[in-house]
Write a protein that holds these residues in place. Structure first.
Motif, PDB file in Angstrom:
ATOM      1  N   ASP A 190       5.965 -11.746  -0.565  1.00 39.88           N
ATOM      2  CA  ASP A 190       6.790 -12.133   0.435  1.00 39.88           C
ATOM      3  C   ASP A 190       6.715 -11.256   1.791  1.00 39.88           C
ATOM      4  OD1 ASP A 190       7.926 -14.539  -0.925  1.00 39.88           O
ATOM      5  OD2 ASP A 190       8.552 -13.044  -2.241  1.00 39.88           O
ATOM      6  N   LEU A 191       6.530 -10.006   1.428  1.00 41.85           N
ATOM      7  CA  LEU A 191       6.440  -9.008   2.424  1.00 41.85           C
ATOM      8  C   LEU A 191       5.626  -7.942   2.303  1.00 41.85           C
ATOM      9  CD1 LEU A 191       8.068  -7.670   4.863  1.00 41.85           C
ATOM     10  CD2 LEU A 191       9.747  -6.383   3.148  1.00 41.85           C
ATOM     11  N   THR A 192       4.745  -7.397   3.117  1.00 42.16           N
ATOM     12  CA  THR A 192       3.986  -6.259   2.789  1.00 42.16           C
ATOM     13  C   THR A 192       3.792  -5.244   3.943  1.00 42.16           C
ATOM     14  OG1 THR A 192       2.263  -7.981   2.082  1.00 42.16           O
ATOM     15  CG2 THR A 192       1.205  -5.993   3.083  1.00 42.16           C
ATOM     16  N   ILE A 193       4.205  -3.817   3.556  1.00 43.12           N
ATOM     17  CA  ILE A 193       4.395  -2.779   4.319  1.00 43.12           C
ATOM     18  C   ILE A 193       3.285  -2.031   3.975  1.00 43.12           C
ATOM     19  CG2 ILE A 193       5.779  -0.859   4.646  1.00 43.12           C
ATOM     20  CD1 ILE A 193       8.008  -2.425   3.281  1.00 43.12           C
ATOM     21  N   ARG A 194       2.598  -1.623   5.331  1.00 45.24           N
ATOM     22  CA  ARG A 194       1.484  -0.878   5.385  1.00 45.24           C
ATOM     23  C   ARG A 194       1.831   0.450   6.350  1.00 45.24           C
ATOM     24  NH1 ARG A 194      -1.074  -5.815   5.671  1.00 45.24           N
ATOM     25  NH2 ARG A 194      -2.373  -6.107   3.935  1.00 45.24           N
ATOM     26  N   CYS A 195       1.477   1.587   5.747  1.00 41.89           N
ATOM     27  CA  CYS A 195       1.786   2.737   6.360  1.00 41.89           C
ATOM     28  C   CYS A 195       1.500   4.148   5.798  1.00 41.89           C
ATOM     29  CB  CYS A 195       3.102   2.773   6.951  1.00 41.89           C
ATOM     30  SG  CYS A 195       4.360   3.227   5.362  1.00 41.89           S
ATOM     31  N   PRO A 196       1.208   5.167   6.451  1.00 37.55           N
ATOM     32  CA  PRO A 196       0.909   6.396   5.613  1.00 37.55           C
ATOM     33  C   PRO A 196       1.976   6.715   4.597  1.00 37.55           C
ATOM     34  CG  PRO A 196       0.490   6.798   8.174  1.00 37.55           C
ATOM     35  CD  PRO A 196       1.316   5.474   7.766  1.00 37.55           C
ATOM     36  N   GLY A 197       1.728   7.172   3.424  1.00 35.72           N
ATOM     37  CA  GLY A 197       2.637   7.518   2.309  1.00 35.72           C
ATOM     38  C   GLY A 197       3.763   8.405   2.894  1.00 35.72           C
ATOM     39  N   THR A 198       3.381   9.359   3.613  1.00 35.97           N
ATOM     40  CA  THR A 198       4.185  10.590   4.087  1.00 35.97           C
ATOM     41  C   THR A 198       5.019   9.934   5.014  1.00 35.97           C
ATOM     42  OG1 THR A 198       2.433  11.302   5.373  1.00 35.97           O
ATOM     43  CG2 THR A 198       2.566  12.330   3.467  1.00 35.97           C
ATOM     44  N   LEU A 199       4.560   8.915   5.877  1.00 34.99           N
ATOM     45  CA  LEU A 199       5.674   8.377   6.695  1.00 34.99           C
ATOM     46  C   LEU A 199       6.749   7.553   5.925  1.00 34.99           C
ATOM     47  CD1 LEU A 199       6.525   7.373   9.698  1.00 34.99           C
ATOM     48  CD2 LEU A 199       4.981   5.603   9.530  1.00 34.99           C
ATOM     49  N   PHE A 200       6.516   6.893   5.078  1.00 33.43           N
ATOM     50  CA  PHE A 200       7.389   6.037   4.452  1.00 33.43           C
ATOM     51  C   PHE A 200       8.512   7.145   3.589  1.00 33.43           C
ATOM     52  CE2 PHE A 200       9.484   3.093   1.508  1.00 33.43           C
ATOM     53  CZ  PHE A 200       9.843   2.097   2.198  1.00 33.43           C
ATOM     54  N   THR A 220       7.528  -7.490  -2.485  1.00 34.23           N
ATOM     55  CA  THR A 220       7.018  -6.682  -1.360  1.00 34.23           C
ATOM     56  C   THR A 220       5.909  -5.836  -2.156  1.00 34.23           C
ATOM     57  OG1 THR A 220       9.403  -6.274  -0.592  1.00 34.23           O
ATOM     58  CG2 THR A 220       7.500  -4.634  -0.104  1.00 34.23           C
ATOM     59  N   GLN A 221       4.781  -5.926  -1.328  1.00 37.73           N
ATOM     60  CA  GLN A 221       3.535  -5.148  -1.487  1.00 37.73           C
ATOM     61  C   GLN A 221       3.702  -3.830  -0.594  1.00 37.73           C
ATOM     62  OE1 GLN A 221       0.633  -5.655  -3.609  1.00 37.73           O
ATOM     63  NE2 GLN A 221       0.377  -3.350  -3.162  1.00 37.73           N
ATOM     64  N   PHE A 222       3.519  -2.515  -1.207  1.00 37.21           N
ATOM     65  CA  PHE A 222       3.312  -1.465  -0.296  1.00 37.21           C
ATOM     66  C   PHE A 222       1.986  -1.116  -0.470  1.00 37.21           C
ATOM     67  CE2 PHE A 222       7.676  -1.657  -1.830  1.00 37.21           C
ATOM     68  CZ  PHE A 222       8.452  -1.052  -0.818  1.00 37.21           C
ATOM     69  N   ASP A 223       1.380  -0.843   0.522  1.00 41.00           N
ATOM     70  CA  ASP A 223       0.062  -0.255   0.831  1.00 41.00           C
ATOM     71  C   ASP A 223       0.082   1.087   1.695  1.00 41.00           C
ATOM     72  OD1 ASP A 223      -1.229  -2.457  -0.398  1.00 41.00           O
ATOM     73  OD2 ASP A 223      -1.523  -3.451   1.397  1.00 41.00           O
ATOM     74  N   PHE A 224      -0.059   2.038   0.818  1.00 44.23           N
ATOM     75  CA  PHE A 224       0.342   3.411   1.602  1.00 44.23           C
ATOM     76  C   PHE A 224      -1.080   3.995   1.928  1.00 44.23           C
ATOM     77  CE2 PHE A 224       4.685   3.607  -0.576  1.00 44.23           C
ATOM     78  CZ  PHE A 224       5.181   3.069   0.479  1.00 44.23           C
ATOM     79  N   GLY A 225      -1.364   4.551   2.622  1.00 47.01           N
ATOM     80  CA  GLY A 225      -2.744   5.462   3.072  1.00 47.01           C
ATOM     81  C   GLY A 225      -2.572   6.999   3.270  1.00 47.01           C
ATOM     82  N   GLY A 226      -3.378   7.528   3.261  1.00 51.40           N
ATOM     83  CA  GLY A 226      -3.354   9.343   3.612  1.00 51.40           C
ATOM     84  C   GLY A 226      -2.948  10.020   2.014  1.00 51.40           C
ATOM     85  N   PRO A 227      -2.333  11.230   2.414  1.00 49.21           N
ATOM     86  CA  PRO A 227      -1.775  12.056   1.217  1.00 49.21           C
ATOM     87  C   PRO A 227      -0.735  11.218   0.657  1.00 49.21           C
ATOM     88  CG  PRO A 227      -2.190  13.403   2.941  1.00 49.21           C
ATOM     89  CD  PRO A 227      -2.464  11.846   3.627  1.00 49.21           C
ATOM     90  N   GLY A 228      -0.846  10.920  -0.640  1.00 51.13           N
ATOM     91  CA  GLY A 228       0.199  10.444  -1.379  1.00 51.13           C
ATOM     92  C   GLY A 228       0.070   8.654  -1.357  1.00 51.13           C
ATOM     93  N   GLY A 229      -1.275   8.377  -0.917  1.00 51.10           N
ATOM     94  CA  GLY A 229      -1.407   6.875  -0.795  1.00 51.10           C
ATOM     95  C   GLY A 229      -1.421   6.169  -1.982  1.00 51.10           C
ATOM     96  N   GLY A 230      -1.317   4.982  -2.148  1.00 46.73           N
ATOM     97  CA  GLY A 230      -1.866   4.188  -3.087  1.00 46.73           C
ATOM     98  C   GLY A 230      -0.800   2.489  -2.941  1.00 46.73           C
ATOM     99  N   GLN A 231      -0.960   1.709  -3.965  1.00 43.55           N
ATOM    100  CA  GLN A 231      -0.577   0.593  -3.752  1.00 43.55           C
ATOM    101  C   GLN A 231       0.589   0.414  -4.907  1.00 43.55           C
ATOM    102  OE1 GLN A 231      -4.352  -1.442  -4.177  1.00 43.55           O
ATOM    103  NE2 GLN A 231      -3.835  -2.204  -2.238  1.00 43.55           N
ATOM    104  N   TRP A 232       1.697  -0.270  -4.515  1.00 43.23           N
ATOM    105  CA  TRP A 232       2.842  -0.463  -5.565  1.00 43.23           C
ATOM    106  C   TRP A 232       3.388  -1.779  -5.201  1.00 43.23           C
ATOM    107  CZ3 TRP A 232       1.550   3.983  -3.502  1.00 43.23           C
ATOM    108  CH2 TRP A 232       1.683   5.305  -4.388  1.00 43.23           C
ATOM    109  N   VAL A 233       3.901  -2.581  -6.029  1.00 44.17           N
ATOM    110  CA  VAL A 233       4.867  -3.665  -6.052  1.00 44.17           C
ATOM    111  C   VAL A 233       6.041  -3.495  -6.269  1.00 44.17           C
ATOM    112  CG1 VAL A 233       4.683  -6.178  -7.014  1.00 44.17           C
ATOM    113  CG2 VAL A 233       2.545  -4.912  -6.544  1.00 44.17           C
ATOM    114  N   MET A 234       6.972  -4.043  -5.438  1.00 43.98           N
ATOM    115  CA  MET A 234       8.575  -3.909  -5.709  1.00 43.98           C
ATOM    116  C   MET A 234       8.717  -5.379  -5.879  1.00 43.98           C
ATOM    117  SD  MET A 234      11.368  -2.141  -3.667  1.00 43.98           S
ATOM    118  CE  MET A 234      11.209  -3.168  -2.236  1.00 43.98           C
ATOM    119  N   ARG A 235       9.585  -5.777  -7.067  1.00 43.08           N
ATOM    120  CA  ARG A 235      10.225  -6.966  -7.188  1.00 43.08           C
ATOM    121  C   ARG A 235      11.776  -6.832  -7.120  1.00 43.08           C
ATOM    122  NH1 ARG A 235      10.500 -12.201  -6.722  1.00 43.08           N
ATOM    123  NH2 ARG A 235      10.795 -13.485  -8.546  1.00 43.08           N
TER     124      ARG A 235
END
Length: 536
Positions: free
Chosen positions: A456-466, A424-439
């Motif tokens: 296999d899966l990409t999740i995009r959202c504000p970091g504070t939302l997740f 899974t690729q996490f693309d977080f925006g806003g405060p606390g944003g950044g990119q992370w990979v989870m295997r």
């Protein structure tokens, strides 16, 4: 080793490196095994550095010790009556990830003096938990005094020093649920050659085994030579801590399920208190009665009014590290140890006492606990404590995005991940944003900062939302409907997240009907377990 620069004025942490490696590999017999196939390795306890203040460092006032290391250690033993002592440099690579934090506590630190206090073995092996708890606290008080006497001895040599803290309470008021201690005593003791960190994550002393406590004095004394790690590892083949753990938190393959241990053993500490407060604030009286028994409330009162009563010491009490040679070399010794120590403790903790199990779909099916209920029915013919109680893992919340992502492998429930293999690729925006990979692979989870090709899966959202979804304060379905949360790739994998990283389960009529239907299928196939042993 991960290093961080100070926070920017906007409060965003600037990353200097992208790896989160830990100075020591997972403990146990697979310590030296390298993974050449890219598989997810057994997880160890993550550590991340203190966030230093954006100010100039204070000058260090180092003082050369007037005596050598060995003479100093003899002087500490004579002055304090400690049971063992070691000395390492502040520059030792074992604590490189904590140097800035140690200097924050004491800017003039140059050396670390690690102190060992032996516990009374029969008390720690008692099935009567108050005896073991009293021994723990008595030894802790003795260790506090040893630390004070060590500082006084250092003063006679022209130096200064201080201790940090042995155990609870630590800095929960500011740093919960991140790293809440300034110095890892086990790593210092390991580096000083006093023993090793075992499969159970307990420190195993060469002479006292698991029956000891550790404290560290931070001092400005400087030595010309220091202690080094010992070439000794008793944690190889016995796996008694694995067999005796009532929560199955300790794994033979080197894994350790921190939250399984934490939610059971420390139940009358932070996790239980958080549960009580939230249930009082959120639940109706009938729902509260289903979650809380009088026994649980009384136990929590006792811990709050007096001292925390730990519910299990099996990993300490069943470890034969201090008799390692005779245990493995003499069949009679081994037989007595298994019959007189391992079996009584394992049976008592697993079958006689209340078990606190993390609330997941698998746990509910295993113990046949339907939605809207949180414990197995009380048996009038059995002790009131002989029940399984489900606890919500979502109540243990991290407070910002970075520690949330670092802790994902700890929140991960391996027994819910059979057959899953995806990235899974996490693309977080806003405060606390950044990119992370989870295997996720082979029932293991690993997380790293950065990106990966073809996830296999990409999740995009504000970091504070997740973070809010993780904490249970935001709704993932509503975030998807409103477009704030975007999921691409195999969306069916995203539907697995509430099982893999447990959220508060639904308890409405539809959830109960689904559970009843699955129960009917399980009963037909004979899959409702009769065993009391909980899933982790």
């Amino acid at each position: 080793m991960t290093q961080y620069k100070p926070e920017s004025p906007a409060g965003v942490r600037r990353r200097a490196h992208t790896d989160w490696s830990f100075p020591f590999p997972p403990p146990g017999k697979r310590r030296a095994r390298a993974d050449a196939n890219g598989a997810v390795p057994p997880r160890t306890a993550y550590r991340w550095p203190f966030r230093p203040l954006d100010t100039e460092a204070l000058p260090a006032r180092g003082v050369p010790s007037p005596i050598g290391r060995e003479a100093f250690k003899r002087g500490v033993r004579d002055a304090t009556e400690c049971d063992d002592v070691g000395v390492i440099s502040l520059d030792d690579p074992a604590i490189a990830h904590e140097v800035e934090e140690v200097r924050y506590v004491y800017p003039h630190a140059r050396s670390l003096v690690v102190l060992i206090a032996e516990e009374n073995k029969p008390a720690m092996q008692s099935r009567y938990l108050p005896t073991a708890n009293h021994e723990l606290y008595t030894c802790e008080e003795r260790l506090f005094e040893i630390g004070r006497r060590t500082v006084k001895y250092i003063n006679t040599l022209g130096g200064e020093g201080l201790t940090t803290t042995v155990g609870w309470p630590q800095e929960v008021s500011r740093r919960w649920a991140d790293k809440i201690w300034p110095l890892s005593h086990k790593l210092v003791a390991h580096a000083a050659g006093l023993g090793v960190i075992g499969l159970s994550r307990n420190f195993l002393h060469r002479k006292f085994g698991a029956y000891c406590l550790i404290d560290t004095v931070v001092t400005n004394l400087e030595f010309e030579e220091f202690d080094t790690p010992v070439d000794w590892n008793p944690c190889l083949e016995c796996n008694l801590c694995v067999a005796s753990c009532p929560t199955e938190a300790i794994k033979a393959d080197g894994d350790f399920d921190f939250f399984a241990c934490y939610n059971h053993t420390y139940r009358d500490s932070i996790p239980g208190f958080l549960d009580l407060v939230r249930d009082l604030g959120e639940a109706k009286p009938r729902k509260f009665d289903k979650r809380w028994s009088d026994v649980e409330i009384a136990a929590l009162w006792q811990s709050l009014a007096f001292k925390v009563e730990y519910r299990c010491f099996n990993c300490v009490a069943t470890c034969p590290a201090e008799i390692h040679d005779s245990f493995h070399g003499d069949r009679g010794t081994r037989r007595r140890y298994l019959d007189e120590t391992l079996k009584p403790l394992t049976y008592t903790r697993t079958h006689e006492e209340e078990q606190f199990v993390i609330d997941t779909p698998s746990a509910r099916e295993r113990y046949d606990i339907p939605p809207g209920e949180w414990r197995t029915p009380l048996d009038p013919a059995a002790p009131a404590s002989q029940t399984v109680r489900l606890v919500s893992l979502q109540r243990i919340r991290t407070q910002d995005v970075d520690p949330m992502m670092r802790n994902m492998p700890q929140y991960f429930r391996s027994y819910e991940a059979a057959g899953l293999d995806f990235t899974t690729q996490f693309d977080f925006g806003g405060p606390g944003g950044g990119q992370w990979v989870m295997r996720i692979q082979n029932k293991r989870c690993a997380v790293q900062p950065g990106t990966t090709p073809d996830p296999d899966l990409t999740i995009r959202c504000p970091g504070t939302l997740f973070l809010g979804i993780h904490q249970g304060t935001k709704s993932a379905p509503w975030a998807m409907v409103t477009g704030r949360l975007k999921v691409t790739g195999d969306r069916r994998l995203f539907l697995q997240f509430p099982r893999l990283f447990p959220t508060e389960p639904a308890s409405g009529l539809l959830a109960r009907a689904r559970f009843a239907l699955r129960r009917w299928h399980r009963r037909r196939s004979g899959r409702i377990a009769s065993s009391k042993r909980p899933a982790a």
